[in-house]
Design a protein around this motif. Structure first.
Motif, short mmCIF file in Angstrom:
data_model
loop_
_atom_site.label_atom_id
_atom_site.label_comp_id
_atom_site.label_asym_id
_atom_site.label_seq_id
_atom_site.Cartn_x
_atom_site.Cartn_y
_atom_site.Cartn_z
N PRO A 157 -55.89 5.56 13.04
CA PRO A 157 -55.06 6.14 11.97
C PRO A 157 -55.62 5.80 10.59
CG PRO A 157 -53.99 4.25 12.93
CD PRO A 157 -55.18 4.50 13.77
N ILE A 158 -55.32 6.67 9.63
CA ILE A 158 -55.87 6.46 8.28
C ILE A 158 -55.31 5.19 7.66
CG2 ILE A 158 -54.13 7.86 7.13
CD1 ILE A 158 -57.42 8.46 5.86
N ASN A 159 -54.13 4.74 8.11
CA ASN A 159 -53.56 3.52 7.54
C ASN A 159 -54.44 2.31 7.80
OD1 ASN A 159 -51.48 5.18 6.87
ND2 ASN A 159 -49.88 3.85 7.67
N SER A 160 -55.19 2.32 8.92
CA SER A 160 -56.12 1.21 9.17
C SER A 160 -57.19 1.17 8.10
CB SER A 160 -56.77 1.36 10.53
OG SER A 160 -55.81 1.57 11.50
N TYR A 161 -57.68 2.35 7.73
CA TYR A 161 -58.69 2.38 6.67
C TYR A 161 -58.12 1.93 5.34
CZ TYR A 161 -62.67 4.32 9.05
OH TYR A 161 -63.75 4.46 9.86
N ILE A 162 -56.87 2.36 5.06
CA ILE A 162 -56.27 1.96 3.78
C ILE A 162 -56.12 0.44 3.74
CG2 ILE A 162 -54.25 2.20 2.30
CD1 ILE A 162 -53.82 4.93 3.45
N LEU A 163 -55.69 -0.14 4.88
CA LEU A 163 -55.51 -1.60 4.90
C LEU A 163 -56.84 -2.32 4.75
CD1 LEU A 163 -52.78 -2.41 7.54
CD2 LEU A 163 -52.78 -2.91 5.11
N LEU A 164 -57.88 -1.83 5.45
CA LEU A 164 -59.20 -2.46 5.36
C LEU A 164 -59.71 -2.43 3.92
CD1 LEU A 164 -61.93 -3.49 6.45
CD2 LEU A 164 -62.52 -1.13 6.87
N GLY A 189 -44.73 1.17 3.88
CA GLY A 189 -43.58 2.03 3.62
C GLY A 189 -43.93 3.50 3.63
N MET A 190 -45.24 3.79 3.60
CA MET A 190 -45.68 5.18 3.51
C MET A 190 -45.59 5.84 4.89
SD MET A 190 -49.39 6.16 2.11
CE MET A 190 -50.22 5.99 3.67
N GLU A 191 -45.23 7.10 4.94
CA GLU A 191 -45.25 7.76 6.23
C GLU A 191 -46.69 8.17 6.56
OE1 GLU A 191 -43.83 11.97 6.46
OE2 GLU A 191 -42.76 11.35 4.66
N SER A 192 -47.00 8.13 7.86
CA SER A 192 -48.38 8.26 8.27
C SER A 192 -48.94 9.65 7.93
CB SER A 192 -48.48 8.02 9.77
OG SER A 192 -49.83 8.02 10.14
N TYR A 193 -50.15 9.65 7.41
CA TYR A 193 -50.81 10.89 7.03
C TYR A 193 -51.41 11.52 8.28
CZ TYR A 193 -54.47 13.81 5.03
OH TYR A 193 -55.30 14.84 4.72
N LYS A 194 -51.03 12.76 8.54
CA LYS A 194 -51.56 13.44 9.73
C LYS A 194 -52.81 14.23 9.34
CE LYS A 194 -48.48 12.62 13.03
NZ LYS A 194 -48.28 11.27 12.47
N PRO A 195 -53.95 13.93 9.97
CA PRO A 195 -55.16 14.69 9.64
C PRO A 195 -55.01 16.15 10.07
CG PRO A 195 -55.54 13.22 11.47
CD PRO A 195 -54.22 12.85 10.93
N ASP A 196 -55.62 17.02 9.29
CA ASP A 196 -55.50 18.46 9.52
C ASP A 196 -56.46 18.86 10.64
OD1 ASP A 196 -55.01 21.07 9.35
OD2 ASP A 196 -55.96 21.39 7.40
#
Lengths: 106, 166
Positions: free
Chosen positions: A9-16, B110-117
């Motif tokens: 998930p992109i959140n892993s990249y944001i955290l890294l 707190g952010m909702e997860s971004y779904k890739p297109d």
């Protein structure tokens, strides 16, 4: 589709990238050697580059990667000038401690 | 498999970034920074950004780190011991850096997860051919301006590095 987009998930990249950026901030605050401060600034620039690339890949938009290219251009110019200034001041003061370089304070 | 690569590269990057900040010897710091840049190059390769992986490899690990190492050796810093900073200042620096990390990480949570297109997903945007096309059609003006920036940086570096004779 076996790709990084679907498995991480992109959140892993944001955290890294946040972690790397904060380590860079810590280095700027913690160290007094001006070369290590420069390296910490490079670390921060690189973490932001990585985040740009991650968002660019996840949204299939090449603009982010073009922007990373320009960030690298500016970083290379900055380092060339910055290290020239460091060498010049070191020639005059014989130290790289930023606390000794506070002559511009007035 | 890709996930394992992501986590290995991430932990390598974070560990060597910490060693950049905390190692005593500036030469070791430079070498750990090279490892960090290699890990970030690996991340670019994982993200299918071949062009950026190559440029990062050449510009950062090649040019910039050689410049750093050259200056560290030139100034003969490998033997010097840094003057001691007071413990309070060190604590304050680590505390504020950690606090920034906590605030940013909390805002990510707190952010909702971004779904890739996935419908319009194109894995080839990072290839040299496609990126070059975009760079030379949509972004040709900033590209040309950056050449002026490089020219002025080159002149400035030569001017600053020259020894004054008077």
């Amino acid at each position: 589709m076996n790709s990084i987009i679907t498995s991480v998930p992109i959140n892993s990249y944001i955290l890294l990238c946040t972690t790397l950026f904060c380590i860079g901030v810590m280095g700027v605050l913690l160290r007094r050697n001006v070369i290590i401060i420069f390296m910490s600034v490079e670390l921060m620039l690189n973490s932001v580059n990585l985040l740009f690339t991650a968002f660019s890949a996840y949204s299939s938009n090449p603009a982010g990667q073009i922007f990373v290219f320009f960030v690298m251009v500016v970083a290379a110019a900055e380092i060339a000038i910055g290290l020239a200034i460091v060498v010049m001041i070191h020639r005059n003061t014989k130290t790289v401690d930023v606390n000794e370089w506070s002559k511009l304070k007035g | 498999m890709i996930q394992a690569g992501f986590y290995v590269l991430s932990s390598l990057a974070i560990f060597s970034a910490l060693m950049v900040v905390f190692s005593r010897n500036p030469v070791h710091s430079v070498l750990y920074l090279v490892i960090t840049f290699f890990a970030i190059t690996g991340h670019y390769a994982l993200l299918n950004a071949q062009f950026l992986a190559i440029v990062n490899f050449i510009v950062y690990a090649g040019a910039i780190m050689v410049l750093f190492l050259f200056v560290v050796m030139l100034l003969n810093l490998n033997a010097t011991i840094e003057p001691h900073k007071s413990t309070l200042l060190k604590f304050a620096a680590v505390f504020s850096g950690g606090l920034l990390l906590v605030v940013l990480a909390a805002s990510v949570r707190g952010m909702e997860s971004y779904k890739p297109d996935l419908a319009h997903f194109d894995p080839t945007i990072g290839e040299v051919k496609k990126l070059g096309k975009v760079l030379y059609t949509d972004y040709w003006l900033p590209f040309e301006i950056s050449s002026i920036l490089f020219l002025s940086a080159m002149v400035g570096a030569v001017l600053l590095g020259k020894k004054e004779t008077n």
